[in-house]
Design a protein around this motif. Structure first.
Motif, PDB file in Angstrom:
ATOM      1  N   GLY A   1       0.804  -1.220   0.000  1.00 33.99           N
ATOM      2  CA  GLY A   1       0.000   0.000   0.000  1.00 33.99           C
ATOM      3  C   GLY A   1       0.837   1.270   0.000  1.00 33.99           C
ATOM      4  O   GLY A   1       2.035   1.263   0.258  1.00 33.99           O
ATOM      5  N   ALA A   2       0.174   2.380  -0.299  1.00 30.34           N
ATOM      6  CA  ALA A   2       0.760   3.726  -0.217  1.00 30.34           C
ATOM      7  C   ALA A   2      -0.396   4.713  -0.242  1.00 30.34           C
ATOM      8  O   ALA A   2      -1.434   4.450  -0.870  1.00 30.34           O
TER       9      ALA A   2
ATOM     10  N   ARG B   1       2.125   6.205  -6.215  1.00 31.05           N
ATOM     11  CA  ARG B   1       3.262   5.510  -5.602  1.00 31.05           C
ATOM     12  C   ARG B   1       3.003   4.019  -5.392  1.00 31.05           C
ATOM     13  O   ARG B   1       3.780   3.350  -4.713  1.00 31.05           O
ATOM     14  N   ARG B   2       1.936   3.491  -5.964  1.00 30.34           N
ATOM     15  CA  ARG B   2       1.590   2.089  -5.747  1.00 30.34           C
ATOM     16  C   ARG B   2       2.014   1.237  -6.939  1.00 30.34           C
ATOM     17  O   ARG B   2       1.556   1.449  -8.070  1.00 30.34           O
TER      18      ARG B   2
ATOM     19  N   TRP C   1       2.662  -7.088  -7.882  1.00 31.48           N
ATOM     20  CA  TRP C   1       2.920  -7.582  -6.528  1.00 31.48           C
ATOM     21  C   TRP C   1       2.642  -9.081  -6.471  1.00 31.48           C
ATOM     22  O   TRP C   1       3.424  -9.851  -5.896  1.00 31.48           O
TER      23      TRP C   1
ATOM     24  N   GLU D   1      -6.325  -1.140   3.542  1.00 33.60           N
ATOM     25  CA  GLU D   1      -5.605  -1.847   2.481  1.00 33.60           C
ATOM     26  C   GLU D   1      -5.813  -3.363   2.520  1.00 33.60           C
ATOM     27  O   GLU D   1      -5.155  -4.089   1.787  1.00 33.60           O
TER      28      GLU D   1
ATOM     29  N   ASN E   1       6.507   0.107  -1.285  1.00 27.61           N
ATOM     30  CA  ASN E   1       6.487   1.272  -2.158  1.00 27.61           C
ATOM     31  C   ASN E   1       7.241   2.404  -1.474  1.00 27.61           C
ATOM     32  O   ASN E   1       7.685   2.280  -0.323  1.00 27.61           O
TER      33      ASN E   1
ATOM     34  N   SER F   1       6.941   4.863   0.599  1.00 29.65           N
ATOM     35  CA  SER F   1       5.918   5.280   1.553  1.00 29.65           C
ATOM     36  C   SER F   1       6.497   5.200   2.958  1.00 29.65           C
ATOM     37  O   SER F   1       7.663   4.829   3.138  1.00 29.65           O
TER      38      SER F   1
END
Length: 383
Positions: A209-210, A215-216, A222, A245, A285, A287
């Protein structure tokens, strides 16, 4: 513009540190806050920050207290009302701070926060600023970024507090702060054991997550990375995320074709810090968790969206992965071009190779922490 520090900084005992951004931004200010605090024995630091940034305060020994404010000049879903801002100025005035340091990125203006500190009657006020602040700042540091250079965010803030009398450090710059609590480590170990993961043997932590969509890393990427990691390492894979998330984490798990474990929505921030500390390698990410991983010394593979250059993992073994694009450094929360190519074109195979490079050579072993070698490709100034 002040060439040196205004008299009084080295005697200032109570300092307000203003950083109104999110968790990771606050963590990247902790080295500067540490050297600022250490100038004078008994000096206290109060952090004025956002609700997200305030979550870091209990884990940062440099911070004595946090004041929370959703500033209307910052990115926030529900900004404070005008009367709240006036009330905050009155609160700060009553506290009689000796000085204030306004921390910003080079894309932000320090003037709104400087005005707040001026209204509060704080006698010394320091910040980077491109515009002439006149009386709003007693210590105006002309902002060289991005025209002359771009520095890592930690380096930017360390340089700022040197104008408040903080000495230049000999040797490597200090690391980020995130103090682990014994209760969080114990609770996290119990959670891992309950899901079938031995915390004393190597395992991988993935955080897909982000807060910003730009930014994901794509969920499908994934999922493929999880499958490849499981097959190539044989290590347990634990996926974390906030309560919001959980759906994303389950999408990744459903698409990976191998077994994995989820702690999404189950960990407090302190427990997430403990989990990152216990993991052999973290994959995130760009983050907050990437910076928590750096703070607790865990090697991290950072899927680095090219929204901005200056937030790479600080002083930890790392790999920073991205696909260079003409629209690099857009500073947008949503990809303005719509293709998300800076992340979407990072093949999961590259991600797996980066994780393998950072795995310790033997169970329980940890190689010395070093900064990632990828920052230079982002154009960061090393000084």
């Amino acid at each position: 513009m002040t060439p040196g520090c205004t008299p009084g900084w080295k005697e200032a005992r109570s300092i307000l540190c203003v950083r109104l951004d999110a968790l990771g931004d606050v963590l990247m200010c902790t080295p500067a806050m540490r050297v600022l605090r250490d100038v004078l024995p008994g000096r206290s630091l109060t952090l004025l920050t956002s609700p997200s940034g305030a979550a870091a305060a209990p884990f940062v020994p440099e911070i004595d207290e946090a004041i929370v404010h959703a500033a209307p000049w910052m990115k926030t879903e529900v900004p404070a009302a005008p009367e709240d801002l006036l009330a905050l100025a009155a609160t700060l005035a009553a506290r009689r701070f000796d000085a204030a340091v306004v921390f910003t990125t080079y894309t932000q203006s320090a003037l709104p926060a400087a005005t707040l500190c001026w209204l509060a009657g704080i006698p010394l006020r320091l910040a980077h600023c491109r515009e002439n602040p006149y009386h709003l700042l007693t210590d105006w540091i002309a902002d060289p970024e991005p025209q002359a250079m771009v520095r890592h965010e930690v380096q930017r803030q360390l340089e700022l507090v040197r104008h408040a009398g903080a000495p230049r450090q000999a040797g490597p710059a200090p690391g980020l702060s995130f103090a682990l609590r014994a209760a969080d480590v114990t609770a996290t170990r119990v959670r891992l054991l309950r899901i079938g993961v031995d915390p004393d043997r190597p395992w991988l932590l993935l955080h897909p997550g982000a807060s910003a969509a730009s930014r994901r890393y794509p969920a499908s990427h994934w999922a493929r990375a999880v499958g490849l990691l499981a097959r190539r390492t044989g290590l347990p894979i634990v996926i974390t995320g906030s309560a919001a998330e959980v759906e994303l984490v389950e999408e990744v798990r459903a698409g990976c074709g191998v077994g994995s474990y989820s702690l999404a929505g189950q960990l407090s921030l302190g427990e997430l810090g403990a989990a990152l500390h216990l993991a052999a390698v973290a994959l995130t990410n760009n983050s907050g968790p990437a910076h928590v991983a750096a703070a607790v010394g865990t090697p991290v593979v950072d899927l680095y969206a090219l929204t901005n250059p200056q937030h790479t993992p600080w002083r930890v073994r790392s790999r920073v992965l991205f696909q260079d694009v003409p629209c690099r450094f857009c500073f947008k929360s949503t990809c303005p071009a719509g293709h998300h190519a800076c992340l979407a074109e990072v093949a999961p195979e590259r991600v797996v190779d980066a994780v393998l490079e950072l795995l310790p050579p033997a169970p329980g072993a940890r190689l010395p922490s070093t900064a990632g070698a990828d920052a230079a490709s982002l154009g960061l100034n090393a000084g």
